[in-house]
Design an enzyme around this catalytic site. Structure first.
Site, PDB file in Angstrom:
ATOM      1  N   LYS A 103       2.836   1.955  -5.379  1.00  0.00           N
ATOM      2  CA  LYS A 103       2.312   1.248  -6.551  1.00  0.00           C
ATOM      3  C   LYS A 103       3.399   0.372  -7.151  1.00  0.00           C
ATOM      4  O   LYS A 103       4.516   0.828  -7.412  1.00  0.00           O
ATOM      5  CB  LYS A 103       1.835   2.285  -7.573  1.00  0.00           C
ATOM      6  CG  LYS A 103       1.103   1.715  -8.771  1.00  0.00           C
ATOM      7  CD  LYS A 103       0.619   2.846  -9.657  1.00  0.00           C
ATOM      8  CE  LYS A 103      -0.123   2.323 -10.876  1.00  0.00           C
ATOM      9  NZ  LYS A 103      -0.536   3.418 -11.778  1.00  0.00           N
ATOM     10  N   HIS A 105       2.958  -1.442 -10.056  1.00  0.00           N
ATOM     11  CA  HIS A 105       2.728  -1.687 -11.480  1.00  0.00           C
ATOM     12  C   HIS A 105       2.637  -0.335 -12.184  1.00  0.00           C
ATOM     13  O   HIS A 105       2.675   0.721 -11.543  1.00  0.00           O
ATOM     14  CB  HIS A 105       1.444  -2.494 -11.692  1.00  0.00           C
ATOM     15  CG  HIS A 105       0.221  -1.810 -11.153  1.00  0.00           C
ATOM     16  ND1 HIS A 105      -0.111  -1.816  -9.818  1.00  0.00           N
ATOM     17  CD2 HIS A 105      -0.736  -1.069 -11.781  1.00  0.00           C
ATOM     18  CE1 HIS A 105      -1.230  -1.132  -9.636  1.00  0.00           C
ATOM     19  NE2 HIS A 105      -1.618  -0.658 -10.799  1.00  0.00           N
TER      20      HIS A 105
END
Length: 217
Positions: A103, A105
């Site tokens: 991921k 973000h």
């Protein structure tokens, strides 16, 4: 056969986790039976499965406080259910799992849940090992955590198959990484269970023939 092994095999069959037929393992081998933790679908089933993992954990590691790691995707509910079962029996341990895709973000990163700190010990919770491919992938991922150490892996079924050599996959893992792999039952327990009913003769024969070629020496 010990009562808990019989109970576990009956549970695997009733939940659709243990099936017989023609399948392809992650290793690429064509196999006559399949153990698929992805067939666990209800709260009662995953709770029961966690209890078996917890029993194996206490039997082998006692009250050791390790961090449980569940490889995505099937290992995620397995590790969580094991952690819940352990907590109900007085051992509250943290757990975490990986993302298949990192991921970029929010909090970001590869892992979700508790992040092990230097000096902490990790226990991998998996469903099954055929050639050891999944464990090697997990060890590569866990290599991102500096100062931690994997001390054991727990699986549902030891398939008693050779890995990359003629040795058993579990033995290879132990020798390569320095930690044991524990199982609730192994394929010979399943054979013994099946042999009690003549209707299972074909499946027993197919499994034995498969082991004659792919079984650990």
């Amino acid at each position: 056969m010990e009562a808990y092994k019989r109970e576990f095999i009956e549970f695997l069959q009733s939940a659709g986790v243990l099936k017989f037929g023609d399948f392809t393992a992650k290793s690429g081998r064509k196999i006559p039976y399949f153990v698929n933790a992805g067939m666990i679908k209800t709260g009662a089933q995953i709770s029961r499965l966690g209890e078996f993992y917890a029993k194996a954990y206490f039997d082998k590691l006692g009250k050791k406080e390790a961090v449980l790691y569940g490889p995505a995707y099937k290992g995620i509910p397995l590790s969580i259910s094991a952690a819940v079962a352990l907590s109900k029996n007085g051992l509250d341990v943290p757990f975490f799992f990986n993302r298949k895709e990192v991921k970029d973000h929010g909090e970001g990163g590869t892992f979700v849940g508790y992040i092990p700190q230097p000096g902490q010990e990790i226990v991998i919770i998996e469903d099954v090992i055929t050639a050891g491919t999944a464990i090697r992938e997990s060890m590569e991922i866990l290599g991102q955590l500096e100062g931690t150490k994997v001390i054991a892996t727990f699986i549902m079924v030891d398939r008693k198959e050779k890995g990359q050599t003629e040795k058993g996959a579990m033995q290879e893992i132990a020798e390569q990484f320095g930690f044991p792999v524990y199982s609730v039952v192994d394929v010979y327990d399943i054979i013994e269970f099946l042999e009690e009913d003549p209707a299972n003769e074909e499946n027993v024969t197919r499994i034995k023939n498969y082991l004659a070629v792919n079984g650990a020496k």
